[in-house]
Design an enzyme around this catalytic site. Structure first.
Site, mmCIF file in Angstrom:
data_model
loop_
_atom_site.group_PDB
_atom_site.id
_atom_site.type_symbol
_atom_site.label_atom_id
_atom_site.label_comp_id
_atom_site.label_asym_id
_atom_site.label_seq_id
_atom_site.Cartn_x
_atom_site.Cartn_y
_atom_site.Cartn_z
ATOM 1 N N ASP A 1 -73.047 -10.114 -27.958
ATOM 2 C CA ASP A 1 -72.635 -10.144 -29.364
ATOM 3 C C ASP A 1 -71.345 -10.943 -29.451
ATOM 4 O O ASP A 1 -70.523 -10.916 -28.525
ATOM 5 C CB ASP A 1 -72.405 -8.726 -29.898
ATOM 6 C CG ASP A 1 -73.705 -7.957 -30.087
ATOM 7 O OD1 ASP A 1 -74.742 -8.609 -30.312
ATOM 8 O OD2 ASP A 1 -73.685 -6.718 -30.014
ATOM 9 N N ASP B 1 -79.331 -10.692 -34.599
ATOM 10 C CA ASP B 1 -79.087 -9.615 -35.564
ATOM 11 C C ASP B 1 -79.118 -10.148 -36.998
ATOM 12 O O ASP B 1 -79.644 -9.504 -37.904
ATOM 13 C CB ASP B 1 -77.727 -8.956 -35.296
ATOM 14 C CG ASP B 1 -77.667 -8.274 -33.939
ATOM 15 O OD1 ASP B 1 -78.727 -7.798 -33.468
ATOM 16 O OD2 ASP B 1 -76.576 -8.222 -33.350
#
Length: 197
Positions: free
Chosen positions: A136, A151
């Site tokens: 991330d 995402d």
């Protein structure tokens, strides 16, 4: 010999279905590729945990490794998320044949590409197969989680799902009102008053 109306309708449906499948595949490949390339660049060029301002503190790049799901929940159950992601991917591939709408094809393409992007991390990254940590790196000011391109694709697909559902657009691309049977369409909106006794 000219085609009959049923044959023409069947050919038309087949053409629409093929177009929807192509759109789904293209969107899925695009979402997956953007996710993989962005993660590769982040791992190669950013220091773990070190923020880099893009638009001041409004948007930062902060490389982290997420062992769980969104908001780092379930960090001890990474393998469960890997199994769920695999099931979702198989479901989308099987279900795709029913899609006739370009909008729904885009939706499932984003969901498939994003899902496969994070699944790839869980299958190929340390600490091991099925329990790999997801990369991330996108951090928005005041947002409680750091996320990635996969995402974004998944959340965007959910937003499109809500929009299509509210508008009543089915998998075949038609609105709910247009899918009414002729009997329903001709029926009065209110029952006729009964004759007085």
């Amino acid at each position: 010999m000219p085609e009959t109306e049923p044959q023409q309708a069947t050919a038309g449906k087949r053409e629409v279905s093929t177009r929807a499948l192509v759109v789904l595949a293209v969107v899925a490949v695009l979402a997956y590729s953007l996710d993989r390339v962005s993660k590769s660049l982040v791992v190669e060029n950013l220091t773990l945990g070190q923020p880099v301002n893009v638009i001041g503190e409004l948007l930062q790049l902060r490389y982290v490794e997420n062992p769980g799901a969104a908001f780092s929940l379930g960090s001890g159950s990474t393998w469960v998320f890997a199994i769920i992601a695999a099931i979702v991917a198989v479901f989308i591939v099987i279900f795709a044949r029913r899609i006739r709408s370009t909008a729904w094809a885009v939706l499932f393409g984003m969901l498939l590409g994003g899902n496969l992007g994070n699944l790839t991390d869980r299958l190929t990254r340390p600490p091991g197969f099925g329990v790999g940590h997801v990369v991330d790196f996108l951090q928005v000011y005041a947002f409680p989680a750091i996320f990635n391109v996969a995402d974004v694709a998944i959340v965007s697909s959910m937003g499109l799902f809500i929009l299509l559902t509210i508008r009543g657009i089915g998998l075949d691309g038609t609105r709910a009102a247009k899918r009414m049977t002729p009997v329903d369409a001709d029926a009065p909106s209110h029952p006729a008053p009964s004759d007085p006794a």
